[in-house]
Design an enzyme around this catalytic site. Sequence first.
Site, PDB file in Angstrom:
ATOM      1  N   GLY A  13       0.790  -1.221   0.000  1.00 27.99           N
ATOM      2  CA  GLY A  13       0.000   0.000   0.000  1.00 27.99           C
ATOM      3  C   GLY A  13       0.822   1.269   0.000  1.00 27.99           C
ATOM      4  N   CYS A  14       2.139   1.128   0.006  1.00 30.52           N
ATOM      5  CA  CYS A  14       3.046   2.283   0.098  1.00 30.52           C
ATOM      6  C   CYS A  14       3.694   2.528  -1.264  1.00 30.52           C
ATOM      7  CB  CYS A  14       4.115   2.009   1.151  1.00 30.52           C
ATOM      8  SG  CYS A  14       5.464   3.210   1.168  1.00 30.52           S
ATOM      9  N   GLY A  15       3.559   3.753  -1.786  1.00 30.55           N
ATOM     10  CA  GLY A  15       4.137   4.067  -3.085  1.00 30.55           C
ATOM     11  C   GLY A  15       5.648   3.945  -3.110  1.00 30.55           C
ATOM     12  N   ARG A  61       6.464   0.292  -3.278  1.00 34.70           N
ATOM     13  CA  ARG A  61       6.166  -0.247  -4.614  1.00 34.70           C
ATOM     14  C   ARG A  61       7.239   0.167  -5.617  1.00 34.70           C
ATOM     15  NH1 ARG A  61       0.965   1.660  -3.391  1.00 34.70           N
ATOM     16  NH2 ARG A  61       1.224   3.364  -4.894  1.00 34.70           N
TER      17      ARG A  61
END
Length: 275
Positions: A10-12, A15
Amino acid sequence: MDVVIYHNPGCGTSRNALALIRHAGIEPHVIDYQTCPPSRELLAQLIERMGMNVRDVLRVKGTPYAELGLGDPKLTDAELLDAMIAHPILINRPIVVTDRGVKLCRPSDMVLDLLPELPMADFVKDDGEICLRDSEAADRDAGMVAALTAEGLPTDDLTEPGRRFFAYRTLTGEVVGYAGWELYGADVFLRSLAVLPGWRGKGVGKAIVARIARRAFDEGARSAWLMTTSATPFFEAIGFKRVERADAPEAILETRQAKGLCPSSAVVLKKAIRL
């Protein structure tokens, strides 16, 4: 190369780090640390191998940090580790492990420090920001001097002690800009930031500031300072706040730039460096 990434999908930033590893042709072992957290002993070992303090790896945003009172400076490392194990979302991300070391990869392109230095195509993060490499530049690097001169930025003190300068390149090797610092304990004076004309308006300035601030953080800096006569809106947009000149630390006010190279009309700005 074996690579492990403690990942939050869920973390850019997490990712992008994962995508960069794969962009380098490596399929890592991906651990979703929220569902499969490391043991307390392993987490302590990872933090030690990163050369960081436990508090440096403690995530504040989007976590129960405040409600648990973790901002209390009296809390011990053992107590902070207990909280991180009880609430894995408090572990900042992503942590990447390779045979070249262990690193909290914020910003995400810090993962390049842990990967083989092989030719790669350029890489654009999911927010449109291009991934950059940094390397130290000589104090009279011809490209840097030309870039600073073109922007009307000071060059008279480049060779004086206590300065470090960096060149920033795309993964294919094209130079996009330069920046430097003067480090004064927990305060770092950012200076000599120049983005080459063809790369303006593409998020390069923001990427350079994030990268140099992280390098300064690793050297002990926790507050970034700068002075500017023309770029205040840009720096405010990336989180810097205006500060009265008299409220800046003495070490910053004693820099050559503050004492004369920058005009007295220059705006003083500050930003806390957090990962």
